[in-house]
Design a protein around this motif. Structure first.
Motif, PDB file in Angstrom:
ATOM      1  N   TYR A  58      67.714 111.605 123.721  1.00 23.20           N
ATOM      2  CA  TYR A  58      68.400 110.415 123.218  1.00 23.20           C
ATOM      3  C   TYR A  58      67.883 109.192 123.964  1.00 23.20           C
ATOM      4  CZ  TYR A  58      71.767 113.439 120.926  1.00 23.20           C
ATOM      5  OH  TYR A  58      72.346 114.363 120.116  1.00 23.20           O
ATOM      6  N   ASN A  59      67.883 108.048 123.283  1.00 23.45           N
ATOM      7  CA  ASN A  59      67.427 106.817 123.925  1.00 23.45           C
ATOM      8  C   ASN A  59      68.481 105.738 123.711  1.00 23.45           C
ATOM      9  OD1 ASN A  59      65.980 104.736 125.001  1.00 23.45           O
ATOM     10  ND2 ASN A  59      64.473 104.611 123.344  1.00 23.45           N
ATOM     11  N   ASN A  60      68.848 105.013 124.759  1.00 27.67           N
ATOM     12  CA  ASN A  60      69.800 103.916 124.562  1.00 27.67           C
ATOM     13  C   ASN A  60      69.363 102.656 125.312  1.00 27.67           C
ATOM     14  OD1 ASN A  60      70.376 104.943 127.120  1.00 27.67           O
ATOM     15  ND2 ASN A  60      72.554 104.517 126.971  1.00 27.67           N
ATOM     16  N   TYR A  61      68.066 102.591 125.626  1.00 32.79           N
ATOM     17  CA  TYR A  61      67.538 101.400 126.306  1.00 32.79           C
ATOM     18  C   TYR A  61      67.284 100.328 125.244  1.00 32.79           C
ATOM     19  CZ  TYR A  61      63.661  98.600 128.236  1.00 32.79           C
ATOM     20  OH  TYR A  61      62.833  97.578 128.609  1.00 32.79           O
ATOM     21  N   ILE A  62      67.940  99.170 125.382  1.00 35.26           N
ATOM     22  CA  ILE A  62      67.791  98.162 124.319  1.00 35.26           C
ATOM     23  C   ILE A  62      67.248  96.814 124.793  1.00 35.26           C
ATOM     24  CG2 ILE A  62      69.486  99.128 122.708  1.00 35.26           C
ATOM     25  CD1 ILE A  62      71.475  96.968 123.783  1.00 35.26           C
ATOM     26  N   GLY A  63      67.054  96.650 126.070  1.00 38.05           N
ATOM     27  CA  GLY A  63      66.493  95.354 126.472  1.00 38.05           C
ATOM     28  C   GLY A  63      66.563  95.089 127.963  1.00 38.05           C
ATOM     29  N   ASP A  64      66.224  93.851 128.309  1.00 37.55           N
ATOM     30  CA  ASP A  64      66.198  93.441 129.721  1.00 37.55           C
ATOM     31  C   ASP A  64      66.664  91.990 129.820  1.00 37.55           C
ATOM     32  OD1 ASP A  64      64.053  95.574 131.074  1.00 37.55           O
ATOM     33  OD2 ASP A  64      63.645  95.100 128.972  1.00 37.55           O
ATOM     34  N   TYR A  65      67.275  91.670 130.944  1.00 39.98           N
ATOM     35  CA  TYR A  65      67.599  90.260 131.199  1.00 39.98           C
ATOM     36  C   TYR A  65      67.263  89.918 132.647  1.00 39.98           C
ATOM     37  CZ  TYR A  65      72.046  91.977 133.208  1.00 39.98           C
ATOM     38  OH  TYR A  65      72.987  92.624 133.963  1.00 39.98           O
ATOM     39  N   PRO A  66      67.110  88.628 132.962  1.00 41.17           N
ATOM     40  CA  PRO A  66      66.660  88.250 134.309  1.00 41.17           C
ATOM     41  C   PRO A  66      67.639  88.654 135.409  1.00 41.17           C
ATOM     42  CG  PRO A  66      66.522  86.381 132.798  1.00 41.17           C
ATOM     43  CD  PRO A  66      67.256  87.459 132.070  1.00 41.17           C
ATOM     44  N   LEU A  67      67.105  89.222 136.450  1.00 40.49           N
ATOM     45  CA  LEU A  67      67.901  89.506 137.652  1.00 40.49           C
ATOM     46  C   LEU A  67      67.606  88.356 138.603  1.00 40.49           C
ATOM     47  CD1 LEU A  67      67.774  93.166 139.031  1.00 40.49           C
ATOM     48  CD2 LEU A  67      69.763  91.759 138.501  1.00 40.49           C
ATOM     49  N   MET A  68      68.348  87.293 138.466  1.00 37.68           N
ATOM     50  CA  MET A  68      68.003  86.074 139.213  1.00 37.68           C
ATOM     51  C   MET A  68      68.197  86.239 140.710  1.00 37.68           C
ATOM     52  SD  MET A  68      69.540  83.024 136.939  1.00 37.68           S
ATOM     53  CE  MET A  68      68.713  82.472 135.471  1.00 37.68           C
ATOM     54  N   ASP A  69      67.532  85.365 141.443  1.00 34.47           N
ATOM     55  CA  ASP A  69      67.708  85.365 142.891  1.00 34.47           C
ATOM     56  C   ASP A  69      68.598  84.185 143.284  1.00 34.47           C
ATOM     57  OD1 ASP A  69      66.038  83.241 142.393  1.00 34.47           O
ATOM     58  OD2 ASP A  69      64.240  84.280 143.079  1.00 34.47           O
TER      59      ASP A  69
END
Ligand code: G3H
Length: 538
Positions: A58-69
């Motif tokens: 199964y796959n449920n990876y749908i995206g990424d967002y910035p991990l800001m510093d």
């Protein structure tokens, strides 16, 4: 044995194309100081509660967002501080009418993004299609109603008062920089129920989307950029410890608007070095009970309690999280309740008439199973045949009877599809529950006898902030005050109350003499002040 969970998570080809998005979605853009920047640092992966069946996995990876510093978070803070400029910025000094103009523009741009935001709501937090659409539309209505409420407020304060020889105009002024953080269950609506009133009252904003429900804000970045002066709205993403702690510790946040857990609210408040400078507007936890009296109409009560306890899988702060049923109708009530619960449909958010959808919080099924096992250990019973069963993020609604105060479920806010039921003999039992609870948001009473209802109303209004008769607990209509006692809230959020919460009364006063009258007349005639004005916004 085949269960209702078999084959419940679809393969990609089984999903109607109109509900799909181009996954994985890389959100690298962010809005700070009126510029849309491109993030080139670390990213956080976004996993959907919806699993897609692939060959053997199964796959449920749908995206990424910035991990800001921290540095980027501070640049958002500086942008908001500069845009406010100690009340000398363009935005806080604008006329109310000009600010309304910007918000109207925002609504037009926001409406264009309805389709994509609704899809993200389904994929990121598993909310069903109807409720996702409702969340978007309710938010648009909230903005429009806020504009109308502000017009009213401004019209009422457009006159001057003369008292004891002093002429005054009393209005409301902004507070400064507002940090807005909404919850995952209403990531758009509840974030905007603080952001919009804070904004329109002339404050500048930093907002951080909740941990779950982040990508759905990305289609709105351009709408914010196009509608407001630079630095008025800034968005930060990432871990609270990295991006929120430095903002609070700077002492430059004037208002914290946070909807979430007491634990996080306490941490954030303590990080601020000047407790009297910081104003807090908090929507926190709740464990709203339903008190079902001996003369309650069972079918209607069951219907309302199911909606109250299980809509959006029980993941509403206003959900009914404990049912007290009078012993004389307990057996009958359980039978009808269980029957109706077993009719609920489990499935994917876009499926027709789906009731129970995947839960977005990681490990939520394990948490709920732990609550149920603890309750069983202390004498509770699962009384519906599919109760307690789960598959990945899908958890079958579970009805627990024989619940008592030794169980965790009696005290903890389950925020999921588990319905604990207590049988009571003496009305003081549910009242004691409410009195001893750490929470004080709402309660529901079901019954027919007006004397019994009056007795309960008169006690409950002093313990909670809304008593619902023969209906579930809920926040709406949004013009009604929404608040709570004890660990449930700080501050009140209705459309009109929110305008007050994010502003302070400020007045201009002049002794009634010839010089002052002349000054005032000239100011008004020449429209040289934005604050001192008798303009009536139509
Ligand atoms: O999660 C808490 C929400 O404010 C509840 O709103 O009663 O309209 O679902 P609602």
């Amino acid at each position: 044995m085949k269960t209702k969970f078999d084959g419940i998570f679809p393969s990609k080809s089984e999903i109607d194309k109109k509900y799909l998005l181009d996954f994985p979605f890389l959100q690298s853009e962010y809005l700070i100081d009126g510029e849309i920047h491109s993030w080139d640092g670390d990213f956080e992966k976004v996993y959907s509660p919806i699993y897609i069946e692939e060959q053997d996995s199964y796959n449920n990876y749908i995206g990424d967002y910035p991990l800001m510093d921290e540095k980027t978070a501070i640049s958002a803070l500086n942008a908001a501080v500069n845009a406010y400029n100690n009340g000398q910025g363009e935005w806080p000094k604008m006329t109310v009418e000009q600010r309304i103009g910007c918000l109207r523009k925002f609504v037009l741009h926001m409406k264009e993004q309805r389709d994509i935001v609704v899809k993200f709501l389904m994929w990121e937090i598993g909310k069903n299609l109807k409720d996702s659409e409702k969340e978007f539309d309710r938010t648009i209505d909230y903005i429009i109603d806020t504009i109308d409420a502000l017009k009213d407020l401004d019209r009422n304060s457009s006159r001057f008062t003369i008292e004891q020889g002093i002429i005054a105009q009393i209005k409301r002024a902004p507070l400064g920089v507002v940090l807005c953080m909404g919850p995952f269950n209403y990531p758009l609506n509840e974030t905007f129920t603080t952001l919009i009133p804070a904004l329109i009252m002339g404050n500048t904003i930093i907002f951080k989307p909740p941990k779950l429900g982040v990508l759905l804000h990305s289609p709105l970045l351009v709408a914010f950029k196009k509608s407001f002066p630079k630095g008025v709205v800034n968005i930060v993403y990432g871990e609270g410890q990295k991006v929120i702690a430095p903002l609070m510790e700077s002492g430059k946040i004037n208002v914290l608007a946070f909807i979430g857990s007491c634990k996080v609210a306490d941490i954030l408040k303590k990080q601020h070095p000047y407790p009297h400078l910081l104003k807090t507007v908090l929507g926190l936890e709740a464990k709203n009970p339903a008190i079902i009296l001996s003369d309650a109409i069972i079918e209607d009560t069951v219907k309302e309690c199911i909606a109250g306890a299980l809509s959006y899988n029980g993941q509403r702060c206003t959900a009914l999280k404990m049912l007290f049923v009078h012993e004389s109708i307990h057996e009958n009530f359980i039978e009808v309740f269980v029957n109706e619960v077993e009719k609920l449909t489990l499935g994917m958010p876009w499926e027709d008439n789906v009731n129970i959808t995947p839960l977005p919080e990681p490990d939520k099924s394990e948490y709920l199973t732990g609550l149920i096992n603890d309750a069983i250990k202390h004498g509770a019973k699962i009384c519906n045949s599919s109760g307690g069963i789960s598959n990945k993020s899908l958890f079958s609604p579970t009805v627990l009877t024989n619940v008592n105060q030794n169980m965790r479920i009696y005290h903890e806010e389950q925020f999921g599809p588990v319905v604990p039921i207590v049988s009571f003999k003496d009305i003081q039992e549910p009242l004691d529950y409410v009195i001893q609870s750490n929470y004080g948001q709402q309660a529901s009473i079901f019954g027919e006898d007006y004397n019994s209802i009056s007795f309960l109303v008169d006690t409950l209004v002093n313990q909670v902030c809304r008593v619902n008769i023969n209906s579930q607990c809920q926040r709406g209509p949004d013009v009604f005050p929404f608040t709570g006692r004890k660990d449930s809230a700080e501050g009140t959020l209705s459309i009109s109350d929110a305008l007050r919460v994010f502003s302070i009364r400020s007045l201009v006063a002049l002794k009634e003499n010839d010089l002052n009258k002349k000054i005032l007349t000239e100011i008004l005639k020449n429209k040289s002040s934005n604050f001192l004005s008798t303009d009536f916004i139509l």
